[in-house]
Design an enzyme around this catalytic site. Sequence first.
Site, short mmCIF file in Angstrom:
data_model
loop_
_atom_site.label_atom_id
_atom_site.label_comp_id
_atom_site.label_asym_id
_atom_site.label_seq_id
_atom_site.Cartn_x
_atom_site.Cartn_y
_atom_site.Cartn_z
NE ARG A 4 26.32 -12.38 -78.35
CZ ARG A 4 26.65 -13.37 -79.19
NH1 ARG A 4 26.76 -13.14 -80.48
NH2 ARG A 4 26.85 -14.58 -78.75
CG HIS A 17 30.90 -16.74 -75.96
ND1 HIS A 17 29.69 -16.60 -75.29
CD2 HIS A 17 30.59 -17.03 -77.25
CE1 HIS A 17 28.71 -16.81 -76.14
NE2 HIS A 17 29.21 -17.07 -77.33
CD GLN A 75 29.73 -21.84 -78.00
OE1 GLN A 75 28.89 -21.16 -78.57
NE2 GLN A 75 29.76 -23.17 -78.10
CG ASP A 91 35.49 -18.35 -82.91
OD1 ASP A 91 34.55 -18.34 -83.73
OD2 ASP A 91 35.58 -17.51 -81.99
CB CYS A 118 31.77 -21.25 -80.82
SG CYS A 118 32.92 -20.09 -81.57
NE ARG A 128 25.73 -20.93 -76.02
CZ ARG A 128 25.83 -19.75 -76.65
NH1 ARG A 128 26.38 -19.68 -77.86
NH2 ARG A 128 25.43 -18.65 -76.05
#
Length: 306
Positions: free
Chosen positions: A102, A129, A132, A223, A263, A291
Amino acid sequence: MDSLKGRDLLSLADLSIDELNYLLDLAASLKSGMVKLKRNKVLGLLFSKASTRTRVSFTVAMYKLGGQVVDLNPNVTQVSRGEPLVDTARVLDRYLDVLAIRTFEQKDLVTFANYAKIPVINALTDDEHPCQVLADLMTVKESFGKLKEVTLTYLGDGNNMANSLMLGCAMMGMNVRIACPEDFMPNPDIVEKAKAIANGKTEVTVSVDAKAAVKNAQVIYTDVWASMGQEEEAKTRIPLFEPYQVNQELVELADKNAIVLHCLPAHRDEEITDAVIEGSQSRVWDQAENRMHVQQALLAGILESD
């Protein structure tokens, strides 16, 4: 699926449609607890950004598969003292079986993938991402029993989530609509890539009109308005993004059976109201759980499984 073994996942577009379908099906099976990884596989987590769900879900997914996890905080490694990424990549390659990263810049992820022979997974960059979106697709499929021809509307910042959602929806035959303020549109190259994948068979649209984008949609997605690294801009962004807030008035413009996704983490009563995230149409907690299941499937596919 042998084609996944030893592979990197730097972008959702790295997967074929068959591989993406395979991962979603495997994740659904793993949710019932069916597959164990061969013992002594080790996952490294190298996270330069804060994380709750990604860190914990990857850790639990690897443990459930019978593997082990090493959490590599950059602040206590030589990376923080300026060790070149190419050196770190080649050393970690000798210790680990798979590495999830990340970080901010996609190019740093690509550098690791170029210098490490082990599989490298994008656990979030400023560009994408993908893990996700695997969970998002699984959640939509659980809710509607299908993905094809379902319409997903994303509202807010045209960030990494918007980019990956366009790719994932286009690959799965979904319609995807992105509605953002004029100066916060998603990456135009990724918009064009998504349109090429859709090939005119499904809708990929980008606009500034939140209400038109939500009309009759089956999935409403949002988001935070300022991503990690943009905290100083948060207050100045609020007036620009207020028309894109997911509130009850906006939800009522969508399909009557529409679901709401986020998310996380959420800034309640900013990009989404407390009433909506806690409401009957919210699938946010299923989405967060998934996830773990999709990442378990991804690790099982990439590594040698029993």
